[in-house]
Design a protein around this motif. Sequence first.
Motif, PDB file in Angstrom:
ATOM      1  N   GLY A  98       0.795  -1.232   0.000  1.00 43.72           N
ATOM      2  CA  GLY A  98       0.000   0.000   0.000  1.00 43.72           C
ATOM      3  C   GLY A  98       0.818   1.267   0.000  1.00 43.72           C
ATOM      4  N   LEU A  99       2.125   1.158   0.212  1.00 46.05           N
ATOM      5  CA  LEU A  99       2.991   2.342   0.182  1.00 46.05           C
ATOM      6  C   LEU A  99       3.513   2.538  -1.238  1.00 46.05           C
ATOM      7  CD1 LEU A  99       4.652   4.609   1.555  1.00 46.05           C
ATOM      8  CD2 LEU A  99       6.453   2.900   1.894  1.00 46.05           C
ATOM      9  N   GLN A 100       3.258   3.731  -1.774  1.00 42.35           N
ATOM     10  CA  GLN A 100       3.761   4.068  -3.107  1.00 42.35           C
ATOM     11  C   GLN A 100       4.745   5.219  -2.992  1.00 42.35           C
ATOM     12  OE1 GLN A 100       1.286   4.501  -6.550  1.00 42.35           O
ATOM     13  NE2 GLN A 100      -0.320   3.229  -5.674  1.00 42.35           N
ATOM     14  N   LEU A 149       0.816   5.761   8.437  1.00 43.88           N
ATOM     15  CA  LEU A 149       2.138   5.164   8.630  1.00 43.88           C
ATOM     16  C   LEU A 149       2.920   6.137   9.504  1.00 43.88           C
ATOM     17  CD1 LEU A 149       2.972   4.019   4.976  1.00 43.88           C
ATOM     18  CD2 LEU A 149       1.591   2.869   6.717  1.00 43.88           C
ATOM     19  N   THR A 150       3.228   5.728  10.727  1.00 43.25           N
ATOM     20  CA  THR A 150       3.890   6.628  11.676  1.00 43.25           C
ATOM     21  C   THR A 150       5.368   6.273  11.801  1.00 43.25           C
ATOM     22  OG1 THR A 150       3.236   5.194  13.506  1.00 43.25           O
ATOM     23  CG2 THR A 150       1.760   7.026  12.990  1.00 43.25           C
ATOM     24  N   GLY A 151       6.142   7.213  12.314  1.00 44.36           N
ATOM     25  CA  GLY A 151       7.575   7.012  12.461  1.00 44.36           C
ATOM     26  C   GLY A 151       8.249   6.749  11.131  1.00 44.36           C
ATOM     27  N   PHE A 152       7.697   7.348  10.075  1.00 41.55           N
ATOM     28  CA  PHE A 152       8.175   7.089   8.718  1.00 41.55           C
ATOM     29  C   PHE A 152       9.593   7.618   8.542  1.00 41.55           C
ATOM     30  CE2 PHE A 152       8.626   8.070   4.204  1.00 41.55           C
ATOM     31  CZ  PHE A 152       8.244   6.861   3.642  1.00 41.55           C
ATOM     32  N   ASN A 153      10.465   6.760   8.016  1.00 38.29           N
ATOM     33  CA  ASN A 153      11.855   7.131   7.778  1.00 38.29           C
ATOM     34  C   ASN A 153      12.309   6.508   6.465  1.00 38.29           C
ATOM     35  OD1 ASN A 153      14.442   8.150   8.212  1.00 38.29           O
ATOM     36  ND2 ASN A 153      15.093   6.348   9.347  1.00 38.29           N
ATOM     37  N   THR A 207       4.765  11.160   9.347  1.00 37.39           N
ATOM     38  CA  THR A 207       3.515  10.400   9.274  1.00 37.39           C
ATOM     39  C   THR A 207       2.934  10.502   7.871  1.00 37.39           C
ATOM     40  OG1 THR A 207       3.050  10.839  11.604  1.00 37.39           O
ATOM     41  CG2 THR A 207       1.188  10.134  10.248  1.00 37.39           C
ATOM     42  N   VAL A 208       2.759   9.350   7.223  1.00 38.35           N
ATOM     43  CA  VAL A 208       2.134   9.319   5.898  1.00 38.35           C
ATOM     44  C   VAL A 208       0.638   9.094   6.119  1.00 38.35           C
ATOM     45  CG1 VAL A 208       2.048   8.181   3.652  1.00 38.35           C
ATOM     46  CG2 VAL A 208       4.239   8.372   4.863  1.00 38.35           C
ATOM     47  N   PRO A 209      -0.219  10.012   5.629  1.00 34.49           N
ATOM     48  CA  PRO A 209      -1.664   9.892   5.865  1.00 34.49           C
ATOM     49  C   PRO A 209      -2.246   8.604   5.258  1.00 34.49           C
ATOM     50  CG  PRO A 209      -1.115  12.050   4.936  1.00 34.49           C
ATOM     51  CD  PRO A 209       0.116  11.195   4.849  1.00 34.49           C
ATOM     52  N   ILE A 239      13.177   1.728   4.054  1.00 31.15           N
ATOM     53  CA  ILE A 239      11.973   2.410   4.499  1.00 31.15           C
ATOM     54  C   ILE A 239      11.550   1.765   5.821  1.00 31.15           C
ATOM     55  CG2 ILE A 239       9.599   3.032   3.892  1.00 31.15           C
ATOM     56  CD1 ILE A 239      10.534   1.993   0.957  1.00 31.15           C
ATOM     57  N   ASP A 240      11.394   2.587   6.849  1.00 30.56           N
ATOM     58  CA  ASP A 240      10.923   2.102   8.147  1.00 30.56           C
ATOM     59  C   ASP A 240       9.693   2.900   8.545  1.00 30.56           C
ATOM     60  OD1 ASP A 240      13.120   0.237   8.916  1.00 30.56           O
ATOM     61  OD2 ASP A 240      14.330   2.060   8.784  1.00 30.56           O
ATOM     62  N   TYR A 241       8.701   2.206   9.090  1.00 33.18           N
ATOM     63  CA  TYR A 241       7.503   2.879   9.592  1.00 33.18           C
ATOM     64  C   TYR A 241       6.714   1.903  10.460  1.00 33.18           C
ATOM     65  CZ  TYR A 241       5.287   0.422   5.632  1.00 33.18           C
ATOM     66  OH  TYR A 241       4.866  -0.534   4.735  1.00 33.18           O
ATOM     67  N   SER A 242       5.699   2.419  11.127  1.00 32.26           N
ATOM     68  CA  SER A 242       4.757   1.582  11.868  1.00 32.26           C
ATOM     69  C   SER A 242       3.386   1.735  11.230  1.00 32.26           C
ATOM     70  CB  SER A 242       4.678   2.005  13.339  1.00 32.26           C
ATOM     71  OG  SER A 242       5.893   1.708  13.991  1.00 32.26           O
TER      72      SER A 242
END
Length: 154
Positions: A46-48, A77-81, A101-103, A132-135
């Motif tokens: 789901g991440l583009q 998506l929080t803590g996006f790096n 944070t990616v909405p 890519i790191d996120y929660s």
Amino acid sequence: AAGAPAAAAAPPVDAMAMLGMGGAAPAPPPAAPGSFPPFQAWNKNGLQIEFACTKDASNPSVTAIEASFTSAQPTPLTGFNFQVAVPKYMKLQMSPASSSTVPPSNSGKVTQTFKVANSMHGQKPVLLRIKIDYSAGGQAVSEQGQVDNFPPGI
């Protein structure tokens, strides 16, 4: 007979003008010199990620890249790096992301710009390793990959 083809060619031009496709209302200009159409660099879970590249007019070995991150996931998506690594023949300069944070649900995007300088421009392609790191929904996600589908001329 020479006049008939000219007369037949006139109505499409008029129709285009009526549709705002000619004359006073031209179509959008082509991409600015040194810029390239955006392309999809990543699409997973789901991440583009879309990259829009621009060349430095004074130095064609330098490429500025704007990465746009959108998520189709139902939760943010929080803590996006987003991290980038380049081969030894390239240099990298990263700027911070617009947000960590990616909405959710493609309702917005995060952007991050970076520049790469390719000392082997014209001989070796631009090649990126990305991390890519996120929660997502409380679950930590870490992805790695390679981006090597840059448009010709980058």
